[in-house]
Design a protein around this motif. Sequence first.
Motif, PDB file in Angstrom:
ATOM      1  N   CYS A  92       0.821  -1.075  -0.038  1.00 50.03           N
ATOM      2  CA  CYS A  92      -0.082  -0.130   0.100  1.00 50.03           C
ATOM      3  C   CYS A  92       0.974   1.245   0.046  1.00 50.03           C
ATOM      4  CB  CYS A  92      -1.020  -0.198   1.060  1.00 50.03           C
ATOM      5  SG  CYS A  92      -1.885  -1.449   1.196  1.00 50.03           S
ATOM      6  N   PHE A  93       0.182   2.513   0.220  1.00 51.43           N
ATOM      7  CA  PHE A  93       1.006   3.646   0.362  1.00 51.43           C
ATOM      8  C   PHE A  93       2.425   3.830   0.673  1.00 51.43           C
ATOM      9  CE2 PHE A  93      -3.782   4.109   1.060  1.00 51.43           C
ATOM     10  CZ  PHE A  93      -4.019   5.149   0.115  1.00 51.43           C
ATOM     11  N   ASP A 196       3.394   7.269   4.832  1.00 49.28           N
ATOM     12  CA  ASP A 196       2.336   8.200   4.320  1.00 49.28           C
ATOM     13  C   ASP A 196       1.155   8.199   5.415  1.00 49.28           C
ATOM     14  OD1 ASP A 196      -0.208   8.216   2.636  1.00 49.28           O
ATOM     15  OD2 ASP A 196       1.231   8.591   1.150  1.00 49.28           O
TER      16      ASP A 196
END
Length: 277
Positions: A92-93, A196
């Motif tokens: 993910c991010f 993030d």
Amino acid sequence: MEDNKMNEIKIIICDLDGTLLNEEEMMSELTINTIKKLKENGYLFGYATGRPICSIENLMEKWQMNKDIVDIVIGLNGGHIKDYRLNREEKCFQIDGKLIEKIITHFQGFPVNFGVYKDDYLAVFKDDDLAKRLATSDNIPYIVENFQDIYKSKQSKLIVITHPSDMKYIREHGQKLNHPHLKSLQAGQIEYEYMDPQLSKSLGLELVCSWHDLSLKNLLAFGDADNDAEMIRDAGIGVAMENASTLTKSYANYITGSHQNDGVAYFLLEKILGGNI
């Protein structure tokens, strides 16, 4: 009301350090047997941790917790997800390398080292006892790398590694760096981390629940540190350890015993397994 919510639980997720693991970074026999009993009763079980997944997979044998028992691992605070039952994996991010350079500049002159997790090792800024301590804890090798190359790539997070005695003022200094594409928090005794702002264990768990046609209301989560707070808040049932941070406790439906006193196992035995093991 809470007992009715307990009937909806299908997935049980635990943080590791300060939650499922004791100070020796081990699980007790009671904890291991309790989790095995969960599996016999049809629950999905997994970890949500700031550690990289390569570390968890290296340590599964030591903890007597193989992939027949562990269904799901949320690593890097939600940045890397593996579901062994569904054979699914997702990252993910991630944060941009230019932001990593900005963070390192922010800490210039401070008694810290820096690390980023690669697929199967810890890349560090320099060779010192801090790098060795973190890599040893994760049971993975560490390699000193040229961070000029890291500045050109995206990473799940940057770890600012410091001595426990210095953490208070490292944390205070770290919080002074404000950027819309960064959030930071203390994740362990020697780790202050940047990632993030959208990244969280909750995000990873929400994704995993969707893979199983479930939602966060079907989740029972255990945690202790600030990086567990959102997970404890968002789970159907959130349980904080006795040794948990004030923030994490503030979101919890229940407080259980400490990680040194099998708090996870005793809660599961009382609330899920009816005292049977």
